[in-house]
Motif scaffolding. Structure first.
Motif, PDB file in Angstrom:
ATOM      1  N   PRO A 158     -46.424  25.848  36.769  1.00  0.00           N
ATOM      2  CA  PRO A 158     -45.858  25.175  37.947  1.00  0.00           C
ATOM      3  C   PRO A 158     -45.785  26.083  39.171  1.00  0.00           C
ATOM      4  CG  PRO A 158     -44.559  24.681  35.989  1.00  0.00           C
ATOM      5  CD  PRO A 158     -45.535  25.743  35.599  1.00  0.00           C
ATOM      6  N   MET A 159     -45.602  27.395  38.956  1.00  0.00           N
ATOM      7  CA  MET A 159     -45.548  28.314  40.093  1.00  0.00           C
ATOM      8  C   MET A 159     -46.899  28.390  40.802  1.00  0.00           C
ATOM      9  SD  MET A 159     -44.011  30.252  42.155  1.00  0.00           S
ATOM     10  CE  MET A 159     -42.391  30.248  41.380  1.00  0.00           C
ATOM     11  N   ILE A 160     -47.997  28.327  40.020  1.00  0.00           N
ATOM     12  CA  ILE A 160     -49.325  28.322  40.640  1.00  0.00           C
ATOM     13  C   ILE A 160     -49.473  27.110  41.556  1.00  0.00           C
ATOM     14  CG2 ILE A 160     -51.805  28.084  40.187  1.00  0.00           C
ATOM     15  CD1 ILE A 160     -51.390  29.670  37.620  1.00  0.00           C
ATOM     16  N   VAL A 161     -49.045  25.954  41.067  1.00  0.00           N
ATOM     17  CA  VAL A 161     -49.102  24.735  41.885  1.00  0.00           C
ATOM     18  C   VAL A 161     -48.249  24.896  43.141  1.00  0.00           C
ATOM     19  CG1 VAL A 161     -48.601  22.258  41.935  1.00  0.00           C
ATOM     20  CG2 VAL A 161     -49.533  23.309  39.856  1.00  0.00           C
ATOM     21  N   GLN A 162     -47.067  25.481  42.977  1.00  0.00           N
ATOM     22  CA  GLN A 162     -46.177  25.694  44.129  1.00  0.00           C
ATOM     23  C   GLN A 162     -46.802  26.636  45.147  1.00  0.00           C
ATOM     24  OE1 GLN A 162     -42.104  26.765  43.161  1.00  0.00           O
ATOM     25  NE2 GLN A 162     -41.904  27.951  45.058  1.00  0.00           N
ATOM     26  N   LEU A 163     -47.423  27.712  44.662  1.00  0.00           N
ATOM     27  CA  LEU A 163     -48.038  28.679  45.585  1.00  0.00           C
ATOM     28  C   LEU A 163     -49.154  28.038  46.406  1.00  0.00           C
ATOM     29  CD1 LEU A 163     -48.247  31.919  43.385  1.00  0.00           C
ATOM     30  CD2 LEU A 163     -46.700  31.460  45.284  1.00  0.00           C
ATOM     31  N   GLY A 200     -49.284  25.157  47.349  1.00  0.00           N
ATOM     32  CA  GLY A 200     -48.670  24.278  48.337  1.00  0.00           C
ATOM     33  C   GLY A 200     -48.092  25.017  49.523  1.00  0.00           C
ATOM     34  N   GLU A 201     -48.075  26.354  49.451  1.00  0.00           N
ATOM     35  CA  GLU A 201     -47.526  27.168  50.533  1.00  0.00           C
ATOM     36  C   GLU A 201     -48.645  27.645  51.458  1.00  0.00           C
ATOM     37  OE1 GLU A 201     -45.378  30.342  48.727  1.00  0.00           O
ATOM     38  OE2 GLU A 201     -43.964  29.006  47.673  1.00  0.00           O
ATOM     39  N   THR A 202     -48.469  27.394  52.743  1.00  0.00           N
ATOM     40  CA  THR A 202     -49.485  27.781  53.728  1.00  0.00           C
ATOM     41  C   THR A 202     -49.717  29.290  53.719  1.00  0.00           C
ATOM     42  OG1 THR A 202     -48.831  25.925  55.129  1.00  0.00           O
ATOM     43  CG2 THR A 202     -50.132  27.667  56.161  1.00  0.00           C
ATOM     44  N   GLY A 203     -48.648  30.067  53.569  1.00  0.00           N
ATOM     45  CA  GLY A 203     -48.771  31.518  53.580  1.00  0.00           C
ATOM     46  C   GLY A 203     -49.647  32.023  52.454  1.00  0.00           C
ATOM     47  N   PHE A 204     -49.465  31.485  51.251  1.00  0.00           N
ATOM     48  CA  PHE A 204     -50.268  31.938  50.111  1.00  0.00           C
ATOM     49  C   PHE A 204     -51.728  31.565  50.299  1.00  0.00           C
ATOM     50  CE2 PHE A 204     -52.208  31.379  45.934  1.00  0.00           C
ATOM     51  CZ  PHE A 204     -51.931  32.601  45.346  1.00  0.00           C
ATOM     52  N   LEU A 260     -41.354  38.176  39.415  1.00  0.00           N
ATOM     53  CA  LEU A 260     -42.416  38.256  38.434  1.00  0.00           C
ATOM     54  C   LEU A 260     -43.061  36.908  38.144  1.00  0.00           C
ATOM     55  CD1 LEU A 260     -41.041  40.891  35.920  1.00  0.00           C
ATOM     56  CD2 LEU A 260     -42.410  41.187  37.971  1.00  0.00           C
ATOM     57  N   ASP A 261     -42.367  35.798  38.405  1.00  0.00           N
ATOM     58  CA  ASP A 261     -43.007  34.502  38.232  1.00  0.00           C
ATOM     59  C   ASP A 261     -44.138  34.323  39.249  1.00  0.00           C
ATOM     60  OD1 ASP A 261     -41.193  34.495  40.311  1.00  0.00           O
ATOM     61  OD2 ASP A 261     -40.447  32.472  39.916  1.00  0.00           O
ATOM     62  N   ARG A 262     -43.881  34.719  40.496  1.00  0.00           N
ATOM     63  CA  ARG A 262     -44.917  34.657  41.527  1.00  0.00           C
ATOM     64  C   ARG A 262     -46.021  35.692  41.255  1.00  0.00           C
ATOM     65  NH1 ARG A 262     -44.045  32.414  46.727  1.00  0.00           N
ATOM     66  NH2 ARG A 262     -42.313  30.927  46.677  1.00  0.00           N
ATOM     67  N   LEU A 263     -45.621  36.855  40.783  1.00  0.00           N
ATOM     68  CA  LEU A 263     -46.582  37.912  40.478  1.00  0.00           C
ATOM     69  C   LEU A 263     -47.542  37.466  39.388  1.00  0.00           C
ATOM     70  CD1 LEU A 263     -47.569  40.863  40.740  1.00  0.00           C
ATOM     71  CD2 LEU A 263     -45.819  41.488  39.057  1.00  0.00           C
ATOM     72  N   MET A 264     -47.020  36.926  38.297  1.00  0.00           N
ATOM     73  CA  MET A 264     -47.867  36.483  37.204  1.00  0.00           C
ATOM     74  C   MET A 264     -48.756  35.320  37.624  1.00  0.00           C
ATOM     75  SD  MET A 264     -47.669  38.336  34.534  1.00  0.00           S
ATOM     76  CE  MET A 264     -48.559  37.194  33.477  1.00  0.00           C
ATOM     77  N   ALA A 265     -48.228  34.415  38.430  1.00  0.00           N
ATOM     78  CA  ALA A 265     -49.032  33.289  38.910  1.00  0.00           C
ATOM     79  C   ALA A 265     -50.208  33.780  39.745  1.00  0.00           C
ATOM     80  CB  ALA A 265     -48.159  32.333  39.725  1.00  0.00           C
ATOM     81  N   THR A 266     -49.974  34.783  40.594  1.00  0.00           N
ATOM     82  CA  THR A 266     -51.045  35.330  41.424  1.00  0.00           C
ATOM     83  C   THR A 266     -52.079  36.050  40.565  1.00  0.00           C
ATOM     84  OG1 THR A 266     -49.445  35.625  43.216  1.00  0.00           O
ATOM     85  CG2 THR A 266     -51.550  36.765  43.441  1.00  0.00           C
ATOM     86  N   ILE A 267     -51.624  36.770  39.555  1.00  0.00           N
ATOM     87  CA  ILE A 267     -52.548  37.450  38.644  1.00  0.00           C
ATOM     88  C   ILE A 267     -53.448  36.436  37.938  1.00  0.00           C
ATOM     89  CG2 ILE A 267     -52.673  38.758  36.487  1.00  0.00           C
ATOM     90  CD1 ILE A 267     -50.187  40.290  37.422  1.00  0.00           C
ATOM     91  N   VAL A 268     -52.868  35.308  37.520  1.00  0.00           N
ATOM     92  CA  VAL A 268     -53.666  34.268  36.862  1.00  0.00           C
ATOM     93  C   VAL A 268     -54.699  33.696  37.827  1.00  0.00           C
ATOM     94  CG1 VAL A 268     -53.585  31.970  35.832  1.00  0.00           C
ATOM     95  CG2 VAL A 268     -51.886  33.680  35.176  1.00  0.00           C
ATOM     96  N   VAL A 269     -54.299  33.474  39.090  1.00  0.00           N
ATOM     97  CA  VAL A 269     -55.234  32.960  40.101  1.00  0.00           C
ATOM     98  C   VAL A 269     -56.395  33.933  40.297  1.00  0.00           C
ATOM     99  CG1 VAL A 269     -55.511  32.423  42.563  1.00  0.00           C
ATOM    100  CG2 VAL A 269     -53.536  31.546  41.306  1.00  0.00           C
ATOM    101  N   ILE A 270     -56.082  35.229  40.409  1.00  0.00           N
ATOM    102  CA  ILE A 270     -57.125  36.244  40.577  1.00  0.00           C
ATOM    103  C   ILE A 270     -58.053  36.259  39.361  1.00  0.00           C
ATOM    104  CG2 ILE A 270     -57.525  38.743  40.680  1.00  0.00           C
ATOM    105  CD1 ILE A 270     -54.967  38.931  42.373  1.00  0.00           C
TER     106      ILE A 270
END
Length: 260
Positions: A53-58, A60-64, A227-237
């Motif tokens: 769900p954090m990946i989906v949230q990210l 949705g954020e213009t900054g990310f 770390l929830d945002r960190l792990m989500a970004t790592i998965v995206v990468i």
């Protein structure tokens, strides 16, 4: 049963793609269960039920999305510069015995040096800017492109070169009609490996000194213990790297007949 069928199935006849999918599913299950049963602290390793769900949230954020676009643009520019330049330099060196004797050992020598130690020099030279990340990405990638291109050049059949030269082919014609088709299968593999170095160089530069990009947000969220945002970004990468890798692998398989 054909050789391809044997390679594609395991000892019990399970297709390799199915086995890979099962292994990935098992790893995700272990990742999900480990924090739940107390094997690891869920604050240190957020489970997939939190990361997904954090990946989906990210997204949705213009900054990310802006950080993602910046990293992809830097990676693409560095890649489009380093691969042709590395290939051309490798051709010029590989075509000349004296140049090969002089420059090949130097290329291997520079490649063996960790590129991260040069990052402060790029910051001093270019500042904290788009150009600095691209320049460091090119530097991180150029030497691996040249090394793998040397191997690709050696894979070209000598008799094809002899025939082309005996018919008076110019250097450009030799490159386009002999080297490039003969090198393509090996060169695609080189491109796939080079992209890993390129992407890593860009992320490292963003983590070290940057105001934007995925490397920058990883650094910020790591320091802020998000770390929830960190792990989500790592998965995206990881997904970006997998998509590129599999795309080039598909092209490799289509060019496999050129090895003959």
């Amino acid at each position: 049963m054909t050789a391809a069928t044997v390679r594609g199935t395991g000892a019990r006849g399970i297709p390799a793609p199915v086995a890979r999918a099962a292994l990935v599913a098992a790893l995700i299950a272990v990742w999900q269960v480990a924090p739940m049963v107390g094997l690891v602290d869920p604050r240190l390793l957020p489970p997939p039920s939190v990361v997904g769900p954090m990946i989906v949230q990210l997204f949705g954020e213009t900054g990310f999305r802006g950080h993602l676009a910046t990293t992809l643009l830097e990676t693409a520019v560095a890649f489009l510069v380093s691969v042709p330049v590395g290939f051309i330099l490798a051709i010029l060196i590989g075509e000349n015995k004296y140049a090969s004797a002089v420059f090949k050992p130097l290329v291997f020598f520079v490649f063996s040096i960790p590129k991260s130690i040069f990052l402060p020099l790029f910051i001093f030279a270019f500042g904290i800017s788009f150009d600095q990340k691209v320049a460091f990405g090119v530097f991180s990638t150029l030497f691996i492109v040249m090394m793998l291109s040397f191997a690709a050049i050696e894979s070209v059949r000598r008799d094809h070169l002899v025939v082309a030269r005996s018919y008076g082919a110019t250097r450009m014609q030799t490159v386009l009609r002999v080297y490039l088709p003969g090198m393509t299968p090996v060169l695609l593999e080189a491109i796939r490996v080079s992209m890993i170095f390129n992407f890593t160089g860009i992320l490292l530069a963003e983590m070290y000194a940057s105001r934007e990009g995925l490397g920058n947000v990883i650094e910020q969220w790591g320091q802020g213990f998000q770390l929830d945002r960190l792990m989500a970004t790592i998965v995206v990468i990881a997904l970006i790297a997998i998509v590129f890798n599999e795309t080039i692998r598909a092209l490799e398989s289509r060019c496999e007949h050129w090895r003959e």
